[in-house]
Motif scaffolding. Structure first.
Motif, PDB file in Angstrom:
ATOM      1  N   TRP A  38      23.555  33.576  51.198  1.00  0.00           N
ATOM      2  CA  TRP A  38      23.774  33.585  49.755  1.00  0.00           C
ATOM      3  C   TRP A  38      24.089  34.997  49.268  1.00  0.00           C
ATOM      4  O   TRP A  38      24.985  35.195  48.447  1.00  0.00           O
ATOM      5  N   LEU A  39      23.359  35.985  49.779  1.00  0.00           N
ATOM      6  CA  LEU A  39      23.619  37.371  49.384  1.00  0.00           C
ATOM      7  C   LEU A  39      25.007  37.821  49.822  1.00  0.00           C
ATOM      8  O   LEU A  39      25.714  38.503  49.071  1.00  0.00           O
ATOM      9  N   ALA A  40      25.410  37.450  51.030  1.00  0.00           N
ATOM     10  CA  ALA A  40      26.756  37.795  51.496  1.00  0.00           C
ATOM     11  C   ALA A  40      27.809  37.112  50.621  1.00  0.00           C
ATOM     12  O   ALA A  40      28.826  37.718  50.270  1.00  0.00           O
ATOM     13  N   GLY A  41      27.563  35.859  50.262  1.00  0.00           N
ATOM     14  CA  GLY A  41      28.483  35.157  49.371  1.00  0.00           C
ATOM     15  C   GLY A  41      28.575  35.820  48.009  1.00  0.00           C
ATOM     16  O   GLY A  41      29.653  35.885  47.409  1.00  0.00           O
ATOM     17  N   ALA A  42      27.451  36.341  47.526  1.00  0.00           N
ATOM     18  CA  ALA A  42      27.463  37.039  46.233  1.00  0.00           C
ATOM     19  C   ALA A  42      28.315  38.295  46.306  1.00  0.00           C
ATOM     20  O   ALA A  42      29.071  38.595  45.377  1.00  0.00           O
ATOM     21  N   VAL A  43      28.237  39.007  47.404  1.00  0.00           N
ATOM     22  CA  VAL A  43      29.062  40.214  47.568  1.00  0.00           C
ATOM     23  C   VAL A  43      30.538  39.844  47.620  1.00  0.00           C
ATOM     24  O   VAL A  43      31.378  40.468  46.953  1.00  0.00           O
ATOM     25  N   VAL A  44      30.870  38.826  48.392  1.00  0.00           N
ATOM     26  CA  VAL A  44      32.269  38.390  48.496  1.00  0.00           C
ATOM     27  C   VAL A  44      32.768  37.896  47.142  1.00  0.00           C
ATOM     28  O   VAL A  44      33.882  38.227  46.718  1.00  0.00           O
ATOM     29  N   LEU A  45      31.954  37.110  46.449  1.00  0.00           N
ATOM     30  CA  LEU A  45      32.345  36.606  45.133  1.00  0.00           C
ATOM     31  C   LEU A  45      32.575  37.755  44.161  1.00  0.00           C
ATOM     32  O   LEU A  45      33.545  37.760  43.398  1.00  0.00           O
ATOM     33  N   HIS A  46      31.714  38.746  44.207  1.00  0.00           N
ATOM     34  CA  HIS A  46      31.880  39.914  43.335  1.00  0.00           C
ATOM     35  C   HIS A  46      33.182  40.627  43.649  1.00  0.00           C
ATOM     36  O   HIS A  46      33.977  40.929  42.753  1.00  0.00           O
ATOM     37  N   ASP A  47      33.413  40.927  44.922  1.00  0.00           N
ATOM     38  CA  ASP A  47      34.580  41.721  45.299  1.00  0.00           C
ATOM     39  C   ASP A  47      35.886  40.939  45.200  1.00  0.00           C
ATOM     40  O   ASP A  47      36.935  41.528  44.932  1.00  0.00           O
ATOM     41  N   VAL A  49      36.393  38.024  43.212  1.00  0.00           N
ATOM     42  CA  VAL A  49      36.650  37.328  41.952  1.00  0.00           C
ATOM     43  C   VAL A  49      36.295  38.188  40.737  1.00  0.00           C
ATOM     44  O   VAL A  49      37.148  38.466  39.878  1.00  0.00           O
ATOM     45  N   PHE A  50      35.044  38.608  40.649  1.00  0.00           N
ATOM     46  CA  PHE A  50      34.582  39.258  39.428  1.00  0.00           C
ATOM     47  C   PHE A  50      35.201  40.636  39.214  1.00  0.00           C
ATOM     48  O   PHE A  50      35.650  40.948  38.108  1.00  0.00           O
ATOM     49  N   ALA A  51      35.224  41.469  40.226  1.00  0.00           N
ATOM     50  CA  ALA A  51      35.805  42.811  40.066  1.00  0.00           C
ATOM     51  C   ALA A  51      37.287  42.736  39.696  1.00  0.00           C
ATOM     52  O   ALA A  51      37.725  43.439  38.782  1.00  0.00           O
ATOM     53  N   PRO A  52      38.089  41.890  40.354  1.00  0.00           N
ATOM     54  CA  PRO A  52      39.491  41.783  39.919  1.00  0.00           C
ATOM     55  C   PRO A  52      39.648  41.253  38.490  1.00  0.00           C
ATOM     56  O   PRO A  52      40.563  41.675  37.774  1.00  0.00           O
ATOM     57  N   LEU A  53      38.761  40.339  38.073  1.00  0.00           N
ATOM     58  CA  LEU A  53      38.839  39.845  36.693  1.00  0.00           C
ATOM     59  C   LEU A  53      38.598  40.968  35.685  1.00  0.00           C
ATOM     60  O   LEU A  53      39.288  41.054  34.661  1.00  0.00           O
ATOM     61  N   VAL A  54      37.618  41.817  35.965  1.00  0.00           N
ATOM     62  CA  VAL A  54      37.353  42.947  35.072  1.00  0.00           C
ATOM     63  C   VAL A  54      38.553  43.890  35.063  1.00  0.00           C
ATOM     64  O   VAL A  54      38.977  44.367  34.011  1.00  0.00           O
ATOM     65  N   LEU A  55      39.138  44.145  36.229  1.00  0.00           N
ATOM     66  CA  LEU A  55      40.301  45.019  36.312  1.00  0.00           C
ATOM     67  C   LEU A  55      41.484  44.446  35.533  1.00  0.00           C
ATOM     68  O   LEU A  55      42.127  45.157  34.759  1.00  0.00           O
ATOM     69  N   VAL A  56      41.757  43.160  35.713  1.00  0.00           N
ATOM     70  CA  VAL A  56      42.871  42.521  34.997  1.00  0.00           C
ATOM     71  C   VAL A  56      42.612  42.534  33.491  1.00  0.00           C
ATOM     72  O   VAL A  56      43.519  42.826  32.700  1.00  0.00           O
ATOM     73  N   GLY A  57      41.383  42.233  33.092  1.00  0.00           N
ATOM     74  CA  GLY A  57      41.053  42.270  31.669  1.00  0.00           C
ATOM     75  C   GLY A  57      41.259  43.659  31.081  1.00  0.00           C
ATOM     76  O   GLY A  57      41.803  43.809  29.983  1.00  0.00           O
ATOM     77  N   THR A  58      40.861  44.681  31.810  1.00  0.00           N
ATOM     78  CA  THR A  58      41.050  46.055  31.345  1.00  0.00           C
ATOM     79  C   THR A  58      42.530  46.390  31.239  1.00  0.00           C
ATOM     80  O   THR A  58      42.977  46.986  30.255  1.00  0.00           O
ATOM     81  N   ARG A  59      43.295  46.021  32.250  1.00  0.00           N
ATOM     82  CA  ARG A  59      44.746  46.298  32.229  1.00  0.00           C
ATOM     83  C   ARG A  59      45.425  45.598  31.057  1.00  0.00           C
ATOM     84  O   ARG A  59      46.274  46.178  30.394  1.00  0.00           O
ATOM     85  N   LEU A  60      45.056  44.356  30.813  1.00  0.00           N
ATOM     86  CA  LEU A  60      45.667  43.620  29.697  1.00  0.00           C
ATOM     87  C   LEU A  60      45.338  44.275  28.363  1.00  0.00           C
ATOM     88  O   LEU A  60      46.194  44.377  27.476  1.00  0.00           O
ATOM     89  N   LEU A  61      44.092  44.716  28.217  1.00  0.00           N
ATOM     90  CA  LEU A  61      43.709  45.380  26.976  1.00  0.00           C
ATOM     91  C   LEU A  61      44.439  46.713  26.819  1.00  0.00           C
ATOM     92  O   LEU A  61      44.873  47.068  25.722  1.00  0.00           O
TER      93      LEU A  61
END
Length: 141
Positions: A38-47, A49-61
């Motif tokens: 589960w912890l490994a999945g959380a790291v993969v999910l973060h790297d 899905v979540f980190a790219p979403l924050v990056l894309v959101g920042t770029r769009l703004l």
């Protein structure tokens, strides 16, 4: 600055050690593989899905131009990070409800609905704060 950094590193190392001891003493050895997976999945999910979403959101703004200030971008980033963390915490409950629990009294909340409501609240508060910052910026500018 060096003292503060050293103190934070020491605190982080101490908390990690405490977490390791609590894990080893509190979790049966037969469940370690599931927790580590589960912890490994959380790291993969973060790297992945979540980190790219924050990056894309920042770029769009940022592409929105001069109308969006750094404070508004920061508010949106914080909202995305908080929402991602809540999603990560709610996922095991949602997944367990899909699989069905051996004991129905264990999973008593509608985790999917609560996560959707949390994202709606995060979105509403974020939009309000971004608009208020924009209005304040116009008045002072």
């Amino acid at each position: 600055m060096r003292i503060a950094r050293a103190a934070l590193i020491g605190l982080g190392a101490a908390l990690t050690a405490v977490a390791g001891v609590v894990f080893v003493l509190g979790v049966p050895a037969r469940q370690w593989s599931g927790v580590l997976l589960w912890l490994a999945g959380a790291v993969v999910l973060h790297d992945a899905v979540f980190a790219p979403l924050v990056l894309v959101g920042t770029r769009l703004l940022r592409r929105a131009g001069a109308h969006v200030g750094w404070a508004q971008v920061a508010v949106v980033q914080v909202a995305l990070v908080v929402g991602a963390a809540l999603t990560l915490l709610a996922f095991p409950g949602i997944r367990s409800q899909q699989l069905g629990a051996r004991n129905p009294s264990v999973l008593v909340f509608p985790y999917g609905l609560q996560l959707a409501l949390a994202w709606a609240a995060i979105g509403a508060v974020t939009a309000l704060v971004v608009v208020l910052i924009g209005l304040r910026r116009r008045r002072t500018g």
